[in-house]
Design an enzyme around this catalytic site. Structure first.
Site, PDB file in Angstrom:
ATOM      1  N   ASP A 282       4.798  80.402  64.409  1.00 37.06           N
ATOM      2  CA  ASP A 282       4.294  81.326  63.392  1.00 37.06           C
ATOM      3  C   ASP A 282       5.444  82.206  62.899  1.00 37.06           C
ATOM      4  O   ASP A 282       6.257  82.688  63.682  1.00 37.06           O
ATOM      5  CB  ASP A 282       3.171  82.199  63.977  1.00 37.06           C
ATOM      6  CG  ASP A 282       2.367  82.888  62.897  1.00 37.06           C
ATOM      7  OD1 ASP A 282       1.187  82.531  62.711  1.00 37.06           O
ATOM      8  OD2 ASP A 282       2.922  83.796  62.225  1.00 37.06           O
TER       9      ASP A 282
ATOM     10  N   HIS B 157      -5.520  67.899  54.774  1.00 36.07           N
ATOM     11  CA  HIS B 157      -6.015  69.215  54.372  1.00 36.07           C
ATOM     12  C   HIS B 157      -7.495  69.362  54.713  1.00 36.07           C
ATOM     13  O   HIS B 157      -8.351  68.705  54.114  1.00 36.07           O
ATOM     14  CB  HIS B 157      -5.798  69.456  52.880  1.00 36.07           C
ATOM     15  CG  HIS B 157      -6.211  70.841  52.475  1.00 36.07           C
ATOM     16  ND1 HIS B 157      -5.384  71.929  52.610  1.00 36.07           N
ATOM     17  CD2 HIS B 157      -7.386  71.319  51.997  1.00 36.07           C
ATOM     18  CE1 HIS B 157      -6.026  73.015  52.210  1.00 36.07           C
ATOM     19  NE2 HIS B 157      -7.248  72.680  51.831  1.00 36.07           N
TER      20      HIS B 157
ATOM     21  N   ASN C 181      -9.118  81.329  63.132  1.00 37.42           N
ATOM     22  CA  ASN C 181      -9.840  82.232  62.252  1.00 37.42           C
ATOM     23  C   ASN C 181     -10.506  81.425  61.151  1.00 37.42           C
ATOM     24  O   ASN C 181      -9.872  80.575  60.525  1.00 37.42           O
ATOM     25  CB  ASN C 181      -8.880  83.252  61.634  1.00 37.42           C
ATOM     26  CG  ASN C 181      -8.270  84.173  62.673  1.00 37.42           C
ATOM     27  OD1 ASN C 181      -8.957  84.608  63.598  1.00 37.42           O
ATOM     28  ND2 ASN C 181      -6.986  84.467  62.546  1.00 37.42           N
TER      29      ASN C 181
ATOM     30  N   GLY D  25     -10.587  87.078  59.088  1.00 38.53           N
ATOM     31  CA  GLY D  25      -9.227  87.384  58.656  1.00 38.53           C
ATOM     32  C   GLY D  25      -8.392  86.160  58.339  1.00 38.53           C
ATOM     33  O   GLY D  25      -7.159  86.235  58.349  1.00 38.53           O
TER      34      GLY D  25
ATOM     35  N   THR E 125      -6.206  83.830  56.433  1.00 36.14           N
ATOM     36  CA  THR E 125      -5.378  84.055  55.239  1.00 36.14           C
ATOM     37  C   THR E 125      -4.841  82.758  54.653  1.00 36.14           C
ATOM     38  O   THR E 125      -4.519  82.705  53.467  1.00 36.14           O
ATOM     39  CB  THR E 125      -4.190  84.987  55.546  1.00 36.14           C
ATOM     40  OG1 THR E 125      -3.396  84.413  56.587  1.00 36.14           O
ATOM     41  CG2 THR E 125      -4.677  86.364  55.962  1.00 36.14           C
TER      42      THR E 125
ATOM     43  N   HIS F 194      -6.063  75.724  61.135  1.00 35.48           N
ATOM     44  CA  HIS F 194      -4.960  75.884  62.082  1.00 35.48           C
ATOM     45  C   HIS F 194      -5.460  76.550  63.340  1.00 35.48           C
ATOM     46  O   HIS F 194      -6.365  77.382  63.312  1.00 35.48           O
ATOM     47  CB  HIS F 194      -3.797  76.669  61.470  1.00 35.48           C
ATOM     48  CG  HIS F 194      -4.183  77.985  60.858  1.00 35.48           C
ATOM     49  ND1 HIS F 194      -4.780  78.087  59.621  1.00 35.48           N
ATOM     50  CD2 HIS F 194      -4.061  79.253  61.319  1.00 35.48           C
ATOM     51  CE1 HIS F 194      -4.990  79.361  59.340  1.00 35.48           C
ATOM     52  NE2 HIS F 194      -4.581  80.091  60.355  1.00 35.48           N
TER      53      HIS F 194
ATOM     54  N   HIS G  22      -4.111  78.898  66.280  1.00 31.00           N
ATOM     55  CA  HIS G  22      -3.059  79.768  66.808  1.00 31.00           C
ATOM     56  C   HIS G  22      -2.982  79.561  68.317  1.00 31.00           C
ATOM     57  O   HIS G  22      -4.037  79.524  68.992  1.00 31.00           O
ATOM     58  CB  HIS G  22      -3.416  81.240  66.592  1.00 31.00           C
ATOM     59  CG  HIS G  22      -3.480  81.686  65.173  1.00 31.00           C
ATOM     60  ND1 HIS G  22      -2.454  82.370  64.562  1.00 31.00           N
ATOM     61  CD2 HIS G  22      -4.458  81.575  64.235  1.00 31.00           C
ATOM     62  CE1 HIS G  22      -2.793  82.675  63.319  1.00 31.00           C
ATOM     63  NE2 HIS G  22      -4.014  82.208  63.091  1.00 31.00           N
TER      64      HIS G  22
HETATM   65  P1  5GP Z   1      -4.660  83.169  59.598  1.00 29.59           P
HETATM   66  O1  5GP Z   1      -4.594  84.631  59.286  1.00 29.59           O
HETATM   67  O2  5GP Z   1      -5.020  82.363  58.373  1.00 29.59           O
HETATM   68  O3  5GP Z   1      -5.479  82.837  60.789  1.00 29.59           O
HETATM   69  O4  5GP Z   1      -3.187  82.784  60.041  1.00 29.59           O
HETATM   70  C1  5GP Z   1      -2.186  82.368  59.165  1.00 29.59           C
HETATM   71  C2  5GP Z   1      -0.901  82.451  59.936  1.00 29.59           C
HETATM   72  O5  5GP Z   1       0.094  81.731  59.227  1.00 29.59           O
HETATM   73  C3  5GP Z   1      -0.361  83.879  60.109  1.00 29.59           C
HETATM   74  O6  5GP Z   1      -0.229  84.166  61.490  1.00 29.59           O
HETATM   75  C4  5GP Z   1       0.980  83.849  59.390  1.00 29.59           C
HETATM   76  O7  5GP Z   1       1.981  84.611  60.040  1.00 29.59           O
HETATM   77  C5  5GP Z   1       1.322  82.380  59.354  1.00 29.59           C
HETATM   78  N1  5GP Z   1       2.103  81.984  58.206  1.00 29.59           N
HETATM   79  C6  5GP Z   1       1.829  82.256  56.903  1.00 29.59           C
HETATM   80  N2  5GP Z   1       2.770  81.720  56.111  1.00 29.59           N
HETATM   81  C7  5GP Z   1       3.658  81.084  56.932  1.00 29.59           C
HETATM   82  C8  5GP Z   1       4.844  80.330  56.691  1.00 29.59           C
HETATM   83  O8  5GP Z   1       5.292  80.149  55.564  1.00 29.59           O
HETATM   84  N3  5GP Z   1       5.487  79.835  57.785  1.00 29.59           N
HETATM   85  C9  5GP Z   1       5.014  80.012  59.055  1.00 29.59           C
HETATM   86  N4  5GP Z   1       5.747  79.477  60.059  1.00 29.59           N
HETATM   87  N5  5GP Z   1       3.891  80.715  59.318  1.00 29.59           N
HETATM   88  C10 5GP Z   1       3.224  81.242  58.272  1.00 29.59           C
HETATM   89 ZN    ZN Z   2      -3.421  72.177  53.236  1.00 27.81          ZN
END
Ligand code: 5GP
Ligand code: ZN
Length: 113
Positions: free
Chosen positions: A30, A46, A86, A92, A94, A99, A101
């Site tokens: 991340d 996707h 998430n 949350g 984004t 994915h 974590h």
């Molecule tokens: P979400 O909030 O959708 O559960 O998590 C998205 C995650 O993707 C966040 O923890 C954020 O730091 C990570 N993230 C977003 N853009 C990028 C990117 O361009 N590269 C990497 N390695 N992580 C990303």
């Molecule tokens: Zn995608």
């Protein structure tokens, strides 16, 4: 999907710190780690979120889960780790590409489930 950042990462169009890849799964660190070890595991295909998992694509989600213990062993996460996905606004989310974590490297405490 060319406008999806995680599709572009899995395709190699956007650089990332890759930890694992195969035909179906891509795992990378991340960019904004929330623990000493924080990586993401995604299907190459996707799927927007957990909400879109169905009988037709659940094998891809399972493949993501299968690689987590492999990476954990390679990184020496013998103390354990937390897996979070998430889904949607209240959680949350984004990035709308499924994915998982994986957080580790310190005691994460007993809260947040
Ligand atoms: P979400 O909030 O959708 O559960 O998590 C998205 C995650 O993707 C966040 O923890 C954020 O730091 C990570 N993230 C977003 N853009 C990028 C990117 O361009 N590269 C990497 N390695 N992580 C990303
Ligand atoms: Zn995608």
């Amino acid at each position: 999907m060319s406008d999806c950042i995680f599709c572009r990462i899995a395709a190699g169009d956007i650089p990332s710190a890759c930890l694992y890849e195969d035909e179906h799964v891509y795992a990378f660190r991340d960019i904004n780690p929330q623990a000493p070890v924080h990586f993401l595991v995604i299907p190459r295909a996707h799927i927007a979120s957990m909400d879109e998992i169905s009988a037709e694509n659940s094998a891809l989600a399972a493949k993501c889960l299968e690689v987590i213990p492999k990476i954990a062993a390679r990184l020496g996460l013998s103390g354990g780790y937390r897996v979070i996905s998430n889904c949607g606004a209240d959680a949350g989310q984004t990035v709308f590409h499924l994915h998982f974590h994986v957080l580790a490297g310190k005691s994460l405490g007993e809260r947040l489930v």
